[in-house]
Design a protein around this motif. Structure first.
Motif, PDB file in Angstrom:
ATOM      1  N   PRO A  10      13.596 -16.872 -47.036  1.00  0.00           N
ATOM      2  CA  PRO A  10      14.167 -16.092 -48.137  1.00  0.00           C
ATOM      3  C   PRO A  10      14.906 -16.995 -49.110  1.00  0.00           C
ATOM      4  N   GLU A  11      15.329 -16.408 -50.229  1.00  0.00           N
ATOM      5  CA  GLU A  11      16.019 -17.198 -51.253  1.00  0.00           C
ATOM      6  C   GLU A  11      17.285 -17.833 -50.694  1.00  0.00           C
ATOM      7  N   GLN A  12      18.005 -17.115 -49.825  1.00  0.00           N
ATOM      8  CA  GLN A  12      19.161 -17.677 -49.126  1.00  0.00           C
ATOM      9  C   GLN A  12      18.745 -17.951 -47.678  1.00  0.00           C
ATOM     10  N   PRO A  13      18.542 -19.203 -47.278  1.00  0.00           N
ATOM     11  CA  PRO A  13      18.053 -19.512 -45.934  1.00  0.00           C
ATOM     12  C   PRO A  13      18.931 -18.894 -44.846  1.00  0.00           C
ATOM     13  N   PRO A  14      18.328 -18.298 -43.820  1.00  0.00           N
ATOM     14  CA  PRO A  14      19.093 -17.623 -42.752  1.00  0.00           C
ATOM     15  C   PRO A  14      19.632 -18.610 -41.729  1.00  0.00           C
ATOM     16  N   LEU A  15      20.653 -19.356 -42.103  1.00  0.00           N
ATOM     17  CA  LEU A  15      21.168 -20.434 -41.259  1.00  0.00           C
ATOM     18  C   LEU A  15      22.470 -20.041 -40.574  1.00  0.00           C
ATOM     19  N   TYR A  16      22.768 -20.728 -39.465  1.00  0.00           N
ATOM     20  CA  TYR A  16      24.010 -20.531 -38.725  1.00  0.00           C
ATOM     21  C   TYR A  16      24.812 -21.822 -38.805  1.00  0.00           C
ATOM     22  N   ASP A  17      25.916 -21.775 -39.533  1.00  0.00           N
ATOM     23  CA  ASP A  17      26.658 -22.986 -39.856  1.00  0.00           C
ATOM     24  C   ASP A  17      27.226 -23.710 -38.648  1.00  0.00           C
ATOM     25  N   GLU A  18      27.487 -22.981 -37.563  1.00  0.00           N
ATOM     26  CA  GLU A  18      28.115 -23.617 -36.403  1.00  0.00           C
ATOM     27  C   GLU A  18      27.113 -24.353 -35.512  1.00  0.00           C
ATOM     28  N   MET A  19      25.834 -24.243 -35.820  1.00  0.00           N
ATOM     29  CA  MET A  19      24.800 -24.938 -35.051  1.00  0.00           C
ATOM     30  C   MET A  19      24.410 -26.242 -35.742  1.00  0.00           C
ATOM     31  N   THR A  20      23.875 -27.180 -34.950  1.00  0.00           N
ATOM     32  CA  THR A  20      23.236 -28.344 -35.551  1.00  0.00           C
ATOM     33  C   THR A  20      21.833 -27.903 -35.997  1.00  0.00           C
ATOM     34  N   ALA A  21      21.190 -28.729 -36.805  1.00  0.00           N
ATOM     35  CA  ALA A  21      19.837 -28.403 -37.264  1.00  0.00           C
ATOM     36  C   ALA A  21      18.889 -28.261 -36.063  1.00  0.00           C
ATOM     37  N   LEU A  22      19.030 -29.158 -35.082  1.00  0.00           N
ATOM     38  CA  LEU A  22      18.171 -29.101 -33.898  1.00  0.00           C
ATOM     39  C   LEU A  22      18.436 -27.841 -33.084  1.00  0.00           C
ATOM     40  N   GLU A  23      19.703 -27.521 -32.859  1.00  0.00           N
ATOM     41  CA  GLU A  23      20.050 -26.313 -32.096  1.00  0.00           C
ATOM     42  C   GLU A  23      19.507 -25.062 -32.783  1.00  0.00           C
ATOM     43  N   TYR A  24      19.593 -25.060 -34.095  1.00  0.00           N
ATOM     44  CA  TYR A  24      19.101 -23.900 -34.844  1.00  0.00           C
ATOM     45  C   TYR A  24      17.589 -23.736 -34.671  1.00  0.00           C
ATOM     46  N   LEU A  25      16.851 -24.827 -34.764  1.00  0.00           N
ATOM     47  CA  LEU A  25      15.396 -24.739 -34.606  1.00  0.00           C
ATOM     48  C   LEU A  25      15.025 -24.354 -33.172  1.00  0.00           C
ATOM     49  N   GLN A  26      15.809 -24.805 -32.195  1.00  0.00           N
ATOM     50  CA  GLN A  26      15.575 -24.388 -30.808  1.00  0.00           C
ATOM     51  C   GLN A  26      15.822 -22.890 -30.659  1.00  0.00           C
ATOM     52  N   PHE A  27      16.856 -22.403 -31.320  1.00  0.00           N
ATOM     53  CA  PHE A  27      17.170 -20.976 -31.311  1.00  0.00           C
ATOM     54  C   PHE A  27      16.034 -20.165 -31.942  1.00  0.00           C
ATOM     55  N   VAL A  28      15.532 -20.626 -33.085  1.00  0.00           N
ATOM     56  CA  VAL A  28      14.438 -19.937 -33.775  1.00  0.00           C
ATOM     57  C   VAL A  28      13.162 -19.965 -32.931  1.00  0.00           C
ATOM     58  N   ALA A  29      12.922 -21.080 -32.259  1.00  0.00           N
ATOM     59  CA  ALA A  29      11.737 -21.179 -31.395  1.00  0.00           C
ATOM     60  C   ALA A  29      11.787 -20.122 -30.301  1.00  0.00           C
ATOM     61  N   GLY A  30      12.996 -19.852 -29.767  1.00  0.00           N
ATOM     62  CA  GLY A  30      13.142 -18.795 -28.767  1.00  0.00           C
ATOM     63  C   GLY A  30      12.880 -17.426 -29.352  1.00  0.00           C
ATOM     64  N   LEU A  31      13.396 -17.181 -30.565  1.00  0.00           N
ATOM     65  CA  LEU A  31      13.161 -15.899 -31.218  1.00  0.00           C
ATOM     66  C   LEU A  31      11.673 -15.667 -31.489  1.00  0.00           C
ATOM     67  N   LYS A  32      10.985 -16.743 -31.817  1.00  0.00           N
ATOM     68  CA  LYS A  32       9.557 -16.629 -32.111  1.00  0.00           C
ATOM     69  C   LYS A  32       8.694 -16.655 -30.847  1.00  0.00           C
ATOM     70  N   LYS A  33       9.358 -16.780 -29.692  1.00  0.00           N
ATOM     71  CA  LYS A  33       8.675 -16.762 -28.398  1.00  0.00           C
ATOM     72  C   LYS A  33       7.605 -17.843 -28.277  1.00  0.00           C
ATOM     73  N   ILE A  34       7.951 -19.035 -28.785  1.00  0.00           N
ATOM     74  CA  ILE A  34       7.053 -20.179 -28.629  1.00  0.00           C
ATOM     75  C   ILE A  34       7.137 -20.646 -27.179  1.00  0.00           C
ATOM     76  N   PRO A  35       6.008 -20.828 -26.492  1.00  0.00           N
ATOM     77  CA  PRO A  35       6.030 -21.245 -25.085  1.00  0.00           C
ATOM     78  C   PRO A  35       6.895 -22.480 -24.870  1.00  0.00           C
ATOM     79  N   GLY A  36       7.649 -22.483 -23.776  1.00  0.00           N
ATOM     80  CA  GLY A  36       8.594 -23.558 -23.497  1.00  0.00           C
ATOM     81  C   GLY A  36       7.985 -24.946 -23.559  1.00  0.00           C
ATOM     82  N   GLY A  37       6.772 -25.079 -23.070  1.00  0.00           N
ATOM     83  CA  GLY A  37       6.136 -26.389 -23.042  1.00  0.00           C
ATOM     84  C   GLY A  37       5.740 -26.907 -24.408  1.00  0.00           C
ATOM     85  N   GLU A  38       5.706 -26.019 -25.405  1.00  0.00           N
ATOM     86  CA  GLU A  38       5.274 -26.415 -26.754  1.00  0.00           C
ATOM     87  C   GLU A  38       6.449 -26.580 -27.716  1.00  0.00           C
TER      88      GLU A  38
END
Length: 353
Positions: free
Chosen positions: A80-108
């Motif tokens: 979206p125009e305003q990225p849905p970010l969480y300021d208290e997370m690192t960039a890596l932690e945020y992407l790990q969080f999003v990967a869980g929301l998107k149900k990407i298999p753990g091994g991938e």
């Protein structure tokens, strides 16, 4: 790949999207254009399932966003125009969080996260808190989360906002490359960006689709006349006499004053008539060296202004000045309550840390 049918979105008496219908083919980049308040963001929010339509349907690869939202959302990546970010997370932690929301298999997950960080050039800031990233890097983290999972459809609302010129070139190249395996819808106010990246262009105004096609198709459809600008070395009278043979019944217009010893004229040309060869020959025969000979072609900016400057024929009730504005979507309370970022650091400072 994407089909929008008779889409309507109303807020009280205000109609943000009015009977909008279009389809998007697989493997192409589509530019979504319109002035502020045209209904672009509302349409994108409906397409991604963030808000529901008042009427109409959206299908993603045959799956209804209204009837089967979870299945449809799994096929979409959205920035979206305003990225849905969480300021208290690192960039890596945020992407790990999003990967869980998107149900990407753990091994991938690790491999996919590393790949999108590399694609968006954020690997070196992966361990920094998002609140401490500059606007440009925050935008790149948002783009990374949209690509993560490599969905079939990627929808990007102003993806290059806040980026420096070098980053813009890199992100544009990345978006062009996405067409190989994805369908991309790109919303942007930068018309040159749309021209450079997009295969097809959709223009909406006051919630209505006013044009769709390739840039060449739009130019052909709306070009009207193509005036021919001619500048020669010689007197204005000599130029008039020579070019009168070419112009015939067409008007000859003298633009603002030319350089001393030069004469400029504009032949107001009719549609589909190319007078350049005849103009060249007449100038040669008259002994007038040509300094400039060019067609004044209609640009995408000209087309955009032509289609959006005039009011579309909307029902009277949709023009209620007291109505709720187009972007009065539900508020993400977490984003609303998020602390303001610290003073942004320059890209150079971050890369050196």
């Amino acid at each position: 790949m994407i089909e929008v049918r008779d889409l309507v979105k109303r807020y009280g008496n205000h109609t943000a999207v009015n009977q909008l219908s279009f389809s998007v083919e697989k493997g192409q980049v589509y530019g979504f254009l319109g002035p502020n308040g045209a209904g672009k963001s509302t349409t994108m929010n409906i397409m991604t399932g963030y808000i529901g339509p008042t009427a109409g349907e959206v299908f993603i690869d045959g799956v209804s966003v209204v009837a089967e939202p979870e299945k449809a959302k799994a096929k979409i990546g959205y920035l979206p125009e305003q990225p849905p970010l969480y300021d208290e997370m690192t960039a890596l932690e945020y992407l790990q969080f999003v990967a869980g929301l998107k149900k990407i298999p753990g091994g991938e997950r690790r491999g996919q996260i590393e790949k999108v960080m590399d694609m968006t050039k954020i690997t070196h800031v992966q361990n920094r808190l998002i609140r401490n990233l500059s606007k440009g890097f925050r935008q790149r983290v948002g783009l990374a989360q949209a690509i993560l999972g490599f969905p079939e459809v990627i929808i990007l609302d102003e993806p290059t906002v806040g980026l420096d010129p070098k980053q813009i070139i890199e992100i544009r190249s990345l978006i062009r490359g996405l067409r190989e395996k994805h369908t991309v819808i790109l919303s942007s106010h930068i018309l040159t960006e749309v021209q450079e990246i997009c295969d097809r262009i959709l223009i909406i105004h006051q919630g209505i689709m006013v044009a769709a096609g390739t840039q060449e198709e739009l130019e052909s459809r709306y070009k009207g006349s193509e005036d021919l600008h001619v500048t020669v070395k010689g007197s204005l009278n000599a130029a008039r006499k020579a070019l009168a043979q070419v112009a015939g019944e067409r008007a000859l217009v003298v633009p603002p004053a030319s350089q001393k010893g030069e004469a400029s004229l504009i032949i107001q040309n009719k549609k589909d008539a190319d007078l350049r060869e005849r103009t060249f020959q007449c100038c040669v025969d008259a002994g007038l060296p040509i300094l400039e000979l060019r067609l004044n072609r209609l640009t995408l900016e000209d087309i955009f202004l032509k289609l959006t400057m005039e009011d579309a024929a909307l029902p009277v009730e949709t023009k209620n000045e007291n109505a709720e504005p187009e972007n009065a979507e539900p508020v993400d309370t977490k984003q609303a309550d998020a602390p303001s970022p610290e003073t942004e650091k320059s890209e150079e400072e971050e890369q050196n840390q």
